[in-house]
Design an enzyme around this catalytic site. Structure first.
Site, PDB file in Angstrom:
ATOM      1  N   SER A 181     -11.672   6.460  10.198  1.00  0.00           N
ATOM      2  CA  SER A 181     -11.609   5.066  11.017  1.00  0.00           C
ATOM      3  C   SER A 181      -9.674   4.958  11.448  1.00  0.00           C
ATOM      4  O   SER A 181      -8.965   6.062  11.500  1.00  0.00           O
ATOM      5  CB  SER A 181     -12.010   3.915  10.308  1.00  0.00           C
ATOM      6  OG  SER A 181     -11.813   2.746  11.171  1.00  0.00           O
ATOM      7  N   SER A 182      -9.364   3.641  11.538  1.00  0.00           N
ATOM      8  CA  SER A 182      -8.133   3.424  12.011  1.00  0.00           C
ATOM      9  C   SER A 182      -7.785   1.888  11.513  1.00  0.00           C
ATOM     10  O   SER A 182      -8.733   1.227  11.516  1.00  0.00           O
ATOM     11  CB  SER A 182      -7.976   3.518  13.296  1.00  0.00           C
ATOM     12  OG  SER A 182      -6.570   3.006  13.617  1.00  0.00           O
ATOM     13  N   TYR A 228     -10.098   1.076  21.919  1.00  0.00           N
ATOM     14  CA  TYR A 228      -9.923   2.171  20.945  1.00  0.00           C
ATOM     15  C   TYR A 228     -10.304   1.445  19.581  1.00  0.00           C
ATOM     16  O   TYR A 228     -11.108   1.798  18.871  1.00  0.00           O
ATOM     17  CB  TYR A 228      -8.454   2.778  20.765  1.00  0.00           C
ATOM     18  CG  TYR A 228      -8.439   3.707  19.442  1.00  0.00           C
ATOM     19  CD1 TYR A 228      -8.881   4.782  19.522  1.00  0.00           C
ATOM     20  CD2 TYR A 228      -7.575   3.284  18.466  1.00  0.00           C
ATOM     21  CE1 TYR A 228      -8.623   5.677  18.275  1.00  0.00           C
ATOM     22  CE2 TYR A 228      -7.416   3.923  17.253  1.00  0.00           C
ATOM     23  CZ  TYR A 228      -7.730   5.348  17.363  1.00  0.00           C
ATOM     24  OH  TYR A 228      -7.556   5.983  16.380  1.00  0.00           O
ATOM     25  N   LYS A 280     -13.407   2.174  16.655  1.00  0.00           N
ATOM     26  CA  LYS A 280     -13.032   2.220  15.141  1.00  0.00           C
ATOM     27  C   LYS A 280     -14.074   1.122  14.382  1.00  0.00           C
ATOM     28  O   LYS A 280     -14.457   1.360  13.243  1.00  0.00           O
ATOM     29  CB  LYS A 280     -11.739   2.232  14.808  1.00  0.00           C
ATOM     30  CG  LYS A 280     -11.271   3.650  15.417  1.00  0.00           C
ATOM     31  CD  LYS A 280     -11.849   4.957  14.676  1.00  0.00           C
ATOM     32  CE  LYS A 280     -10.925   5.911  15.251  1.00  0.00           C
ATOM     33  NZ  LYS A 280     -11.654   7.056  14.547  1.00  0.00           N
TER      34      LYS A 280
END
Length: 261
Positions: free
Chosen positions: A153-154, A167, A171
């Site tokens: 993920s982020s 974005y 995620k």
């Protein structure tokens, strides 16, 4: 030449892993670490320009001389049949089973809302969400218990950054997918977790606005720096091993404390 690793230090010996988006950057670091721990690894890349990098990584893994090996698979995770292709080629090379899947392939996106199109949404989400979903679906019939699935993920999934909303949304969706799959696949003894890196040295990081990266560095408690690929690889490597067996459905922030979940 990499130093030979003793058998006692090979907790993933005999395991087969797939790492998507692994020809360069953080993905290459993840694949190499799994191989360093003894796994046989399928290196998945999508573009012709990445082929040389993938081939170099295969050679680097061979130089470990610890029984691990790697194979290359060219596939675009934005395509519906990519997962089946990757699994078929991995099984043809390494046998009947897969033990570890790392869904790392991702597309980043930096554009203001008023410049964002429906086509942008499709391009980002097709790789970042259905990509891991369909990849996992293709792997599960061949996943040897106790299987390990790790989604990358982020910190963007939990933080708001201007021009990165699309974005970040992809995620956040991936983390929701992680929890649902953990609930569904647990009966077989499989675990599904997400790792949430902060800014990490890579070509992708070069495309993130510099002011965002600098802000993240200043607010990262550990050494006020961006991560190296190995910082993330150590967390993923642990999740791939036996001792992580009671961890599932979790998102682990590997961000030097930038996000504290």
């Amino acid at each position: 030449m990499e130093k030979r690793t003793s058998p006692s230090a090979l907790p993933l010996q005999g395991k087969v892993a797939i790492v998507t988006g692994s020809s360069r950057g953080m993905g290459a670091g993840l694949a190499f670490e799994l191989a360093r721990r003894g796994a046989k690894v399928a290196i998945v890349y999508s573009s012709p320009k990445s082929e040389t990098l993938a081939n170099d990584l295969v050679s680097k893994i061979a130089s470990l001389d610890n029984g691990s090996e790697a194979t290359m698979v060219k596939a675009d995770l934005g395509q519906i049949d990519a997962g089946e292709k990757i699994v078929a080629e991995t099984l043809a090379k390494f046998g009947d089973s897969i033990d570890i899947l790392v869904n790392n392939a991702s597309v980043e996106f930096d554009r203001p809302l008023l410049e964002t199109t429906a086509e942008d949404y499709a391009a980002i989400f097709n790789v970042n969400v259905p990509g891991p979903l369909l990849m996992t679906k293709a792997v599960v019939p061949h996943l040897r218990a106790p299987g390990r699935i790790v989604n990358i993920s982020s910190v963007g999934a939990r933080c708001g950054f201007a021009q990165l909303a699309l974005y970040s949304a992809s995620k956040a969706a991936l983390e929701g997918l992680t929890r649902g799959l953990a609930a569904e696949l647990g009966d077989a003894g499989h675990t599904v977790n997400a790792v949430e890196p902060g800014p990490t040295e890579s070509e992708m990081l070069d495309n993130i606005p510099k002011h965002i990266v600098e802000m993240q560095k200043q607010t990262t408690p550990v050494e006020h720096r961006v991560a190296k690929a190995d910082d993330i690889a150590q967390v993923v490597g642990w999740l791939a091993e036996e001792q992580s067996r009671w961890i599932s459905g979790q998102t682990i922030s590997a961000s030097g404390g930038y996000t504290m979940l």
